[in-house]
Design an enzyme around this catalytic site. Structure first.
Site, PDB file in Angstrom:
ATOM      1  N   CYS A  91      64.887 -23.041 -19.984  1.00 40.25           N
ATOM      2  CA  CYS A  91      64.928 -23.738 -18.701  1.00 40.25           C
ATOM      3  C   CYS A  91      64.050 -23.019 -17.665  1.00 40.25           C
ATOM      4  O   CYS A  91      62.832 -23.036 -17.814  1.00 40.25           O
ATOM      5  CB  CYS A  91      66.377 -23.913 -18.266  1.00 40.25           C
ATOM      6  SG  CYS A  91      66.570 -25.273 -17.134  1.00 40.25           S
ATOM      7  N   HIS A 186      69.803 -25.423 -22.573  1.00 42.04           N
ATOM      8  CA  HIS A 186      70.572 -24.167 -22.512  1.00 42.04           C
ATOM      9  C   HIS A 186      71.413 -23.935 -23.761  1.00 42.04           C
ATOM     10  O   HIS A 186      72.635 -24.137 -23.722  1.00 42.04           O
ATOM     11  CB  HIS A 186      71.528 -24.225 -21.305  1.00 42.04           C
ATOM     12  CG  HIS A 186      70.858 -24.143 -19.988  1.00 42.04           C
ATOM     13  ND1 HIS A 186      70.667 -22.956 -19.323  1.00 42.04           N
ATOM     14  CD2 HIS A 186      70.335 -25.099 -19.210  1.00 42.04           C
ATOM     15  CE1 HIS A 186      70.050 -23.179 -18.184  1.00 42.04           C
ATOM     16  NE2 HIS A 186      69.843 -24.485 -18.079  1.00 42.04           N
ATOM     17  N   GLU A 188      72.596 -21.311 -24.861  1.00 41.30           N
ATOM     18  CA  GLU A 188      73.625 -20.279 -24.632  1.00 41.30           C
ATOM     19  C   GLU A 188      74.946 -20.892 -24.183  1.00 41.30           C
ATOM     20  O   GLU A 188      75.963 -20.224 -24.154  1.00 41.30           O
ATOM     21  CB  GLU A 188      73.123 -19.236 -23.621  1.00 41.30           C
ATOM     22  CG  GLU A 188      73.150 -19.636 -22.153  1.00 41.30           C
ATOM     23  CD  GLU A 188      72.016 -20.593 -21.742  1.00 41.30           C
ATOM     24  OE1 GLU A 188      71.254 -21.044 -22.622  1.00 41.30           O
ATOM     25  OE2 GLU A 188      71.935 -20.893 -20.535  1.00 41.30           O
TER      26      GLU A 188
HETATM   27  N1  GLN Z   1      65.301 -26.215 -11.737  1.00 37.32           N
HETATM   28  C1  GLN Z   1      65.254 -24.830 -12.073  1.00 37.32           C
HETATM   29  C2  GLN Z   1      63.879 -24.219 -11.772  1.00 37.32           C
HETATM   30  O1  GLN Z   1      63.006 -24.863 -11.334  1.00 37.32           O
HETATM   31  C3  GLN Z   1      65.591 -24.598 -13.533  1.00 37.32           C
HETATM   32  C4  GLN Z   1      67.014 -24.973 -13.805  1.00 37.32           C
HETATM   33  C5  GLN Z   1      67.682 -24.173 -14.889  1.00 37.32           C
HETATM   34  O2  GLN Z   1      67.208 -23.092 -15.278  1.00 37.32           O
HETATM   35  N2  GLN Z   1      68.821 -24.667 -15.347  1.00 37.32           N
HETATM   36  O3  GLN Z   1      63.684 -23.065 -11.986  1.00 37.32           O
END
Ligand code: GLN
Length: 207
Positions: A91, A186, A188
């Site tokens: 992410c 994610h 995890e």
């Molecule tokens: N929207 C977040 C970003 O731009 C990422 C979101 C997340 O890691 N769950 O960093």
């Protein structure tokens, strides 16, 4: 990769690190320990130099970017990425290892390494979070249940990078390039740790 450990003599046998500036790094530490890995948290350049692989957690990539530069750890990590150290970004972590960021905040940088453009918050405010089952041929059966939270997507895939998983509409949400691995979601959080194991296998292959 023949000879790849020669570029990385100090840390080839070190613990794996989890970047712990911000975000859900504790969950990744616990998943990796559950898989039997020796794990340390990484905030400083000397820690970045002692590890054999790195997980970059989810969180907020613009904050992680600023902190990584103010802690002086960004440059050390860029050197390690250039040496071929395995890195798994989830992410916000995927955003951190992407060469190009779309819809970043003003001045936002990344560590880079992965020849992709990622779009931040790609599902918009209507779809802040959702779940989907993904076929991931590199991991085999069964499909992976994936949780997306204000997730980025891989908007452009450079010639060096390979898609590992896509949504039903073809949007790429998992990507690999050599020892770099990134997912929009994610693992995890779901109890399915095959991507973490895949990352640890890359680390083991270098030592
Ligand atoms: N929207 C977040 C970003 O731009 C990422 C979101 C997340 O890691 N769950 O960093």
């Amino acid at each position: 990769m023949a000879g790849s450990s020669q570029g990385d003599p100090v840390a080839a046998h070190g613990p794996v690190g989890v970047l712990a500036l911000q975000g859900d790094f504790r969950e990744h530490v616990s998943v990796l320990r559950g898989l039997g890995a020796d794990v340390v948290t990484v905030r400083r350049p000397e820690e970045a130099r002692s590890i054999s692989g790195l997980v970059i957690p989810g969180g907020e990539s613009s904050v992680m970017d600023k902190l990584s530069r103010s802690f002086g750890v960004a440059e050390a990590l860029q050197e390690r990425i250039a040496e071929g150290m395995p890195v798994y970004g989830t992410c916000a972590g995927l955003i951190m290892i992407a060469d190009r960021i779309l819809d970043g905040i003003r001045g936002q940088q990344s560590l880079g390494g992965l020849d992709v453009a990622v779009r931040r918050n790609a599902f918009g405010s209507q779809t802040d979070s959702f779940e989907a089952d993904l076929d991931v041929p590199a991991l085999g059966d069964p499909p992976m249940h994936a949780v997306f939270i204000r997730a980025p997507v891989v908007a452009e895939l450079g010639p060096e990078a390979t898609a590992l998983a896509s949504l039903a509409d073809g949007t790429v949400v998992a990507v690999e390039q050599g020892n770099l691995l990134g997912t929009s979601f994610h693992p995890e959080m779901t109890g399915d740790h095959r991507f973490h194991q895949y990352f640890l296998d890359k680390v083991a292959a270098r030592s």
